[in-house]
Design a protein around this motif. Structure first.
Motif, PDB file in Angstrom:
ATOM      1  N   PHE A 120       0.723   2.480 -10.929  1.00 39.02           N
ATOM      2  CA  PHE A 120       1.114   3.597 -11.787  1.00 39.02           C
ATOM      3  C   PHE A 120       2.408   4.154 -11.208  1.00 39.02           C
ATOM      4  O   PHE A 120       2.914   3.612 -10.224  1.00 39.02           O
ATOM      5  CB  PHE A 120       0.012   4.669 -11.826  1.00 39.02           C
ATOM      6  CG  PHE A 120      -0.160   5.472 -10.539  1.00 39.02           C
ATOM      7  CD1 PHE A 120      -0.643   4.879  -9.385  1.00 39.02           C
ATOM      8  CD2 PHE A 120       0.170   6.826 -10.484  1.00 39.02           C
ATOM      9  CE1 PHE A 120      -0.798   5.615  -8.209  1.00 39.02           C
ATOM     10  CE2 PHE A 120       0.015   7.570  -9.315  1.00 39.02           C
ATOM     11  CZ  PHE A 120      -0.472   6.962  -8.176  1.00 39.02           C
ATOM     12  N   PRO A 146      -1.055  10.808  -0.402  1.00 35.36           N
ATOM     13  CA  PRO A 146      -1.402   9.430  -0.738  1.00 35.36           C
ATOM     14  C   PRO A 146      -2.882   9.154  -0.511  1.00 35.36           C
ATOM     15  O   PRO A 146      -3.519   9.793   0.340  1.00 35.36           O
ATOM     16  CB  PRO A 146      -0.528   8.595   0.201  1.00 35.36           C
ATOM     17  CG  PRO A 146      -0.064   9.510   1.264  1.00 35.36           C
ATOM     18  CD  PRO A 146      -0.108  10.901   0.715  1.00 35.36           C
ATOM     19  N   PHE A 205      -0.128  16.576  -3.999  1.00 34.95           N
ATOM     20  CA  PHE A 205      -0.109  15.117  -3.918  1.00 34.95           C
ATOM     21  C   PHE A 205      -0.178  14.719  -2.449  1.00 34.95           C
ATOM     22  O   PHE A 205       0.666  15.145  -1.651  1.00 34.95           O
ATOM     23  CB  PHE A 205       1.155  14.473  -4.514  1.00 34.95           C
ATOM     24  CG  PHE A 205       1.261  13.019  -4.093  1.00 34.95           C
ATOM     25  CD1 PHE A 205       0.538  12.037  -4.765  1.00 34.95           C
ATOM     26  CD2 PHE A 205       2.010  12.640  -2.970  1.00 34.95           C
ATOM     27  CE1 PHE A 205       0.565  10.705  -4.328  1.00 34.95           C
ATOM     28  CE2 PHE A 205       2.035  11.311  -2.530  1.00 34.95           C
ATOM     29  CZ  PHE A 205       1.311  10.349  -3.215  1.00 34.95           C
ATOM     30  N   GLY A 213       0.774  -1.242   0.000  1.00 40.05           N
ATOM     31  CA  GLY A 213       0.000   0.000   0.000  1.00 40.05           C
ATOM     32  C   GLY A 213       0.799   1.283   0.000  1.00 40.05           C
ATOM     33  O   GLY A 213       0.253   2.332  -0.322  1.00 40.05           O
ATOM     34  N   LEU A 214       2.064   1.223   0.388  1.00 45.74           N
ATOM     35  CA  LEU A 214       2.893   2.425   0.431  1.00 45.74           C
ATOM     36  C   LEU A 214       4.302   2.069  -0.038  1.00 45.74           C
ATOM     37  O   LEU A 214       4.743   0.922   0.132  1.00 45.74           O
ATOM     38  CB  LEU A 214       2.989   2.976   1.862  1.00 45.74           C
ATOM     39  CG  LEU A 214       1.706   3.516   2.510  1.00 45.74           C
ATOM     40  CD1 LEU A 214       1.818   3.495   4.023  1.00 45.74           C
ATOM     41  CD2 LEU A 214       1.403   4.936   2.025  1.00 45.74           C
ATOM     42  N   ALA A 239       1.719   0.918  -4.449  1.00 44.64           N
ATOM     43  CA  ALA A 239       2.818   1.879  -4.265  1.00 44.64           C
ATOM     44  C   ALA A 239       3.310   2.397  -5.614  1.00 44.64           C
ATOM     45  O   ALA A 239       3.319   1.669  -6.604  1.00 44.64           O
ATOM     46  CB  ALA A 239       3.959   1.227  -3.498  1.00 44.64           C
ATOM     47  N   ALA A 240       3.736   3.682  -5.660  1.00 47.48           N
ATOM     48  CA  ALA A 240       3.888   4.334  -6.957  1.00 47.48           C
ATOM     49  C   ALA A 240       5.114   5.226  -7.113  1.00 47.48           C
ATOM     50  O   ALA A 240       5.157   6.048  -8.029  1.00 47.48           O
ATOM     51  CB  ALA A 240       2.616   5.118  -7.266  1.00 47.48           C
ATOM     52  N   PRO A 276       6.784   9.066  -3.357  1.00 49.33           N
ATOM     53  CA  PRO A 276       5.863   9.471  -4.416  1.00 49.33           C
ATOM     54  C   PRO A 276       5.622  10.981  -4.460  1.00 49.33           C
ATOM     55  O   PRO A 276       5.489  11.557  -5.547  1.00 49.33           O
ATOM     56  CB  PRO A 276       4.560   8.725  -4.074  1.00 49.33           C
ATOM     57  CG  PRO A 276       4.675   8.337  -2.645  1.00 49.33           C
ATOM     58  CD  PRO A 276       6.147   8.175  -2.375  1.00 49.33           C
ATOM     59  N   PHE A 323      -8.827   3.728  -7.674  1.00 46.36           N
ATOM     60  CA  PHE A 323      -7.680   3.260  -8.478  1.00 46.36           C
ATOM     61  C   PHE A 323      -6.883   2.183  -7.762  1.00 46.36           C
ATOM     62  O   PHE A 323      -6.224   1.367  -8.399  1.00 46.36           O
ATOM     63  CB  PHE A 323      -6.792   4.446  -8.883  1.00 46.36           C
ATOM     64  CG  PHE A 323      -6.110   5.143  -7.736  1.00 46.36           C
ATOM     65  CD1 PHE A 323      -6.760   6.138  -7.022  1.00 46.36           C
ATOM     66  CD2 PHE A 323      -4.808   4.822  -7.378  1.00 46.36           C
ATOM     67  CE1 PHE A 323      -6.130   6.801  -5.967  1.00 46.36           C
ATOM     68  CE2 PHE A 323      -4.166   5.463  -6.339  1.00 46.36           C
ATOM     69  CZ  PHE A 323      -4.831   6.453  -5.622  1.00 46.36           C
ATOM     70  N   MET A 324      -6.924   2.133  -6.444  1.00 43.13           N
ATOM     71  CA  MET A 324      -6.218   1.079  -5.719  1.00 43.13           C
ATOM     72  C   MET A 324      -6.883  -0.273  -5.994  1.00 43.13           C
ATOM     73  O   MET A 324      -6.216  -1.276  -6.231  1.00 43.13           O
ATOM     74  CB  MET A 324      -6.223   1.375  -4.222  1.00 43.13           C
ATOM     75  CG  MET A 324      -5.385   2.584  -3.833  1.00 43.13           C
ATOM     76  SD  MET A 324      -3.657   2.309  -4.302  1.00 43.13           S
ATOM     77  CE  MET A 324      -2.866   3.690  -3.487  1.00 43.13           C
TER      78      MET A 324
HETATM   79  C1  PHB Z   1       3.013   5.234  -2.240  1.00 43.89           C
HETATM   80  O1  PHB Z   1       3.349   5.210  -1.046  1.00 43.89           O
HETATM   81  O2  PHB Z   1       3.780   4.853  -3.136  1.00 43.89           O
HETATM   82  C2  PHB Z   1       1.672   5.740  -2.627  1.00 43.89           C
HETATM   83  C3  PHB Z   1       0.605   5.557  -1.748  1.00 43.89           C
HETATM   84  C4  PHB Z   1      -0.644   6.061  -2.092  1.00 43.89           C
HETATM   85  C5  PHB Z   1      -0.816   6.718  -3.297  1.00 43.89           C
HETATM   86  C6  PHB Z   1       0.236   6.872  -4.168  1.00 43.89           C
HETATM   87  C7  PHB Z   1       1.481   6.388  -3.826  1.00 43.89           C
HETATM   88  O3  PHB Z   1      -2.031   7.208  -3.608  1.00 43.89           O
END
Ligand code: PHB
Length: 393
Positions: free
Chosen positions: A146, A227, A225, A105-106, A129-130, A176, A304-305
């Motif tokens: 993504f 999360p 941004f 998740g992160l 995680a992105a 992120p 989106f998750m």
């Molecule tokens: C991340 O920790 O990579 C992360 C978590 C939540 C998001 C985007 C990136 O919405």
């Protein structure tokens, strides 16, 4: 007589042993376990709830057998703490002998498992995680979410093309957020704009002091941004500071208006423009069917998750079909280059980077059938992670 009895007994015993052996062997062979490690509690609990529901829906729709193997999902709550994620992954790999680990998740949670995936040669499917660099941490990582640079660059281009000259960026201060800040700043300044950067901590964020500075700086827009899971608190403080009525436009990646929380944010969210790869009102037959089935099964709407989780299951299922049930490196290789029509639109797994190539949509929060939604109004097709694309050139 005695000898014959002994022989018969021995034969029976042998048969029993080999039978038992076959049963055990076949079972070990026939089950493909997926260790799904998610934050089910804490600030990112909505991510866990989304991905678990989506993975279960995928299995309900596609069956729990693939390439002759029974798929078993083992869901674990890491509470959003990287040390816990790592310990759980270790236990799943060593004790449960999972064929894949998935979820994450992160960013720090995904990174904590990467060395284990490499060492054990177990595919690691990153569904959430992105941070751009995650896929570089192990050749066994495949990502179906993504990257922040992928989602951010189109937003910076849109802001510039729509007359914005001065923007403040406010991002959560870790992987992120820093990716988003850097990408926005580089793209927007290259197009002639000016940018001021602010960062807010991940743990217990208080946006108020930063929002006060934004109000004083009077930019054309605030790019944000945070999360997924943190957007509601941000919007509350944004409204409390009166920024929704200040004329400063709120823009960002779609993480801040994620579909799980958006409807609870109230009318202050109306008009927020974001860039992202998925909206629950994405206009396609595949998505309409998905949203209806998801709501029916889970009782809430997908974000989106959830879609990252659904597509993560898809690459595992389709990969196993290609390898005839073989896991490990063969499974990762089978996933590379895979292309399909996701509920988010056309996608493929970049064979070089193992990241997902996908459309990025520009959306605006509007009311649809009485609910707040991210309504897509422009499409940037087949976007690769720009950081890795630049490195490759
Ligand atoms: C991340 O920790 O990579 C992360 C978590 C939540 C998001 C985007 C990136 O919405």
């Amino acid at each position: 007589m005695h000898r014959r009895t002994l022989l018969a007994l021995a034969a029976a015993g042998l048969a029993a042993t080999s039978l038992a052996g076959t049963t055990v062997g076949a079972q070990a062979q026939e089950i493909f376990k997926i260790g799904l490690i998610l934050p089910m509690t804490g600030a990112s609990a909505s991510t866990g709830r989304q991905i678990e529901a989506a993975a279960k829906l995928y299995m309900a729709q596609n069956g729990d057998t693939v390439a002759g193997k029974k798929v078993q999902l083992i869901v674990k709550d890491d509470t959003g703490v990287a040390d816990v994620t790592k310990r759980l992954a270790q236990e799943l790999i060593v004790n449960d002998k999972v064929g894949a680990v998935a979820g994450f998740g992160l960013t720090p949670l995904a990174l904590s498992v990467a060395p284990l995936a490499t060492q054990a040669k177990v595919p690691q499917v990153v569904m959430a995680a992105a941070t751009a660099t995650i896929t570089e941490a192990s050749p066994f990582i495949v990502r179906t979410s993504f990257t922040l640079p992928q989602a951010t660059q189109p937003m910076a281009e849109w802001a510039s093309a729509n007359g914005m000259k001065k923007v403040v960026t406010l991002v959560t201060d870790y992987g992120p957020g820093i990716d988003a800040e850097k990408t926005f700043t580089a793209t927007f300044t290259k197009a002639g704009g000016t940018v001021e950067n602010m960062r807010v901590p991940l743990a217990n964020p208080d946006f108020s002091p930063f929002l006060q500075k934004v109000a004083d700086a009077k930019p054309d827009a605030l790019f944000v941004f945070v999360p997924s899971g943190y957007g509601a608190q941000f919007m509350r403080q944004f409204t409390e500071r009166g920024l929704d009525k200040s004329g400063i436009k709120l823009i960002g990646t779609g993480d801040v208006t994620d579909d799980d929380l958006l409807n609870g944010m109230g009318d202050a969210a109306l008009g927020v423009v974001t860039s992202h790869h998925y909206s629950a009102v994405h206009d396609s037959a595949e998505n309409k069917a998905f949203v209806a089935a998801f709501k029916k099964a889970a009782g809430f709407r997908p974000n989106f998750m959830g879609v990252g989780g659904y597509d993560g299951m898809h690459v595992l299922y389709e990969g196993l079909k290609k390898t005839n049930g073989v896991g490990g490196e063969a499974l990762v290789n089978a996933i590379k280059g895979m292309a399909w029509t996701s509920v988010r639109g056309p996608v493929s797994i970049d064979p070089q980077t193992r990241d997902i190539i996908q459309n990025v949509y520009i959306r605006k929060v509007e009311k649809v059938d009485g609910e707040l939604h991210n309504v897509e109004f422009a499409t940037i097709p087949n976007v690769k992670d720009p950081v890795k694309a630049a490195k490759a050139n």
